[in-house]
Design an enzyme around this catalytic site. Structure first.
Site, short mmCIF file in Angstrom:
data_model
loop_
_atom_site.label_atom_id
_atom_site.label_comp_id
_atom_site.label_asym_id
_atom_site.label_seq_id
_atom_site.Cartn_x
_atom_site.Cartn_y
_atom_site.Cartn_z
NE ARG A 57 -1.92 0.82 10.49
CZ ARG A 57 -2.12 1.98 11.09
NH1 ARG A 57 -3.19 2.16 11.81
NH2 ARG A 57 -1.26 2.96 10.97
CB THR A 58 3.23 -4.19 9.82
OG1 THR A 58 2.41 -3.63 8.78
CG2 THR A 58 3.86 -5.47 9.32
CE LYS A 86 27.32 0.05 16.53
NZ LYS A 86 27.64 -1.13 17.35
NE ARG A 107 6.87 -2.10 7.35
CZ ARG A 107 5.65 -1.58 7.49
NH1 ARG A 107 5.49 -0.39 8.05
NH2 ARG A 107 4.59 -2.24 7.07
CG HIS A 135 3.04 -4.48 3.19
ND1 HIS A 135 3.31 -5.49 4.10
CD2 HIS A 135 2.55 -3.44 3.91
CE1 HIS A 135 3.00 -5.06 5.31
NE2 HIS A 135 2.54 -3.82 5.22
C1 NCD Z 1 1.18 0.28 4.87
C2 NCD Z 1 2.67 0.19 4.67
O1 NCD Z 1 3.45 0.22 5.61
O2 NCD Z 1 3.04 0.06 3.50
N1 NCD Z 1 0.80 0.22 6.23
C3 NCD Z 1 0.58 -0.99 6.81
O3 NCD Z 1 1.45 -1.84 6.84
N2 NCD Z 1 -0.63 -1.22 7.32
C4 NCD Z 1 0.55 1.44 4.20
C5 NCD Z 1 1.15 2.78 4.39
O4 NCD Z 1 2.09 2.99 5.15
O5 NCD Z 1 0.64 3.68 3.72
#
Ligand code: NCD
Length: 306
Positions: A57-58, A86, A107, A135
């Site tokens: 999703r992100t 590496k 991320r 997040h």
């Molecule tokens: C979340 C995450 O990556 O922290 N997902 C997201 O970004 N929608 C929640 C999860 O992974 O449980």
């Protein structure tokens, strides 16, 4: 309109004024998505997306947001395919890649990686999740969804489960909500996954009423139920995850005929029975879709284009 930060690392940076600004721009972006498809706001910009931990999703909603704003995108996914494999440090990776683009989203599996990145990034930096820590773009989506669906954020009672110890989405949301008035948070989790006492203390010191519970008793009286899967990849011991994963599941019967707003950052594993999906206030798929307009708003505001 300018945001009070250049880099978005954690939810504490999000004042209610700047959240309101982002939400208003997101409303406009939603209309762009619905009626025009694209808007020429970032066609002279290149956005860099580094996703070193799994993401659907992100990652996809950031990409969709970029395309709707007509920005160019450079992209690395998975440590296997980048120089982190590496053993390059996060700061070196960010120092280099921030020279290839006008804004960087990352991320990473390590808590604190986002703060490290923000220190060396030459361009605006956005934390798309750093380990179990934070997040912040997810809590913007959560807040936007609550505002859209309930018309307010102040005064809500929110029941949050089921892994407040390890869920970064929960950490950021609780910190974000602490900026609003008259908030009650009931954490629901197995005992082992209780929120850290210092986290609860911080929320209380900001005026939030916090209950730490080990059942789902508070869910039926809440205005909002926010659930996130147990964070399997963050368990030291796989047996603990297997033992706890089905202890808590929201079912239609749990709601006892009431209609609280039900949210989940997704992916859904065991925390919500699929029978809940058809309830009108089960808003988690709408919430996922709001990721695009909210991220469009954030990107344009960070780049000074709105
Ligand atoms: C979340 C995450 O990556 O922290 N997902 C997201 O970004 N929608 C929640 C999860 O992974 O449980």
């Amino acid at each position: 309109m300018a945001l009070p930060f250049r880099h978005l690392v954690n939810a504490d940076q999000l004042t209610r004024d700047c959240a309101a600004e982002i939400f208003d721009v997101a409303d406009y972006m939603q209309r762009v998505c619905d009626f025009k498809g694209r808007v020429d706001l970032l066609s002279d910009k290149i956005l860099g997306f580094l996703f070193f931990e799994p993401s659907s999703r992100t990652m996809l909603s950031f990409q969709s947001a970029a395309q709707r704003l007509q920005a160019g995108v450079i992209f690395a996914q998975g440590k296997e395919m980048s120089s982190l494999k590496k053993s390059e440090s996060v700061s070196d990776t960010v120092r280099v890649t921030s020279g290839y683009c006008d804004l960087l989203v990352m991320r990473h599996e390590l808590e604190g990686a986002a703060a490290e990145a923000a220190e060396v990034s030459m361009v605006p930096f956005v934390n798309a999740g750093d380990g179990s820590n934070e997040h912040p773009t997810q809590c913007l989506i959560d807040g936007y969804t609550i505002r859209r669906e309930l018309g307010r954020i102040d005064g809500i009672h929110i029941a949050i489960g089921f892994d407040p110890l390890q869920s970064r989405a929960i950490h950021s949301l609780a910190r974000f909500l602490s900026k609003y008035d008259d908030i009650t948070i009931s954490f629901m989790s197995p005992e082992m996954l209780s929120p850290k006492p210092e986290f609860v203390e911080t929320l209380r010191s900001r005026g939030v009423t916090v209950h730490v519970t080990h059942d789902m008793g508070h869910a039926a009286s809440a205005d909002v139920i926010y659930l996130n899967r147990l964070q399997e990849e963050r368990f030291a011991n796989a047996e603990d995850f297997e033992r706890l994963r089905q202890k808590f599941t929201l079912r239609a019967a749990t709601l006892a005929g009431r209609s609280p707003l039900v949210l989940d950052p997704l992916p859904r594993i065991d925390e919500i029975a699929t029978e809940v999906d058809t309830l009108p206030t089960a808003a988690y798929f709408r919430q996922a879709h709001y990721g695009v307009p909210v991220r469009m708003a954030l990107l344009t505001l960070l780049l000074g284009r709105f």
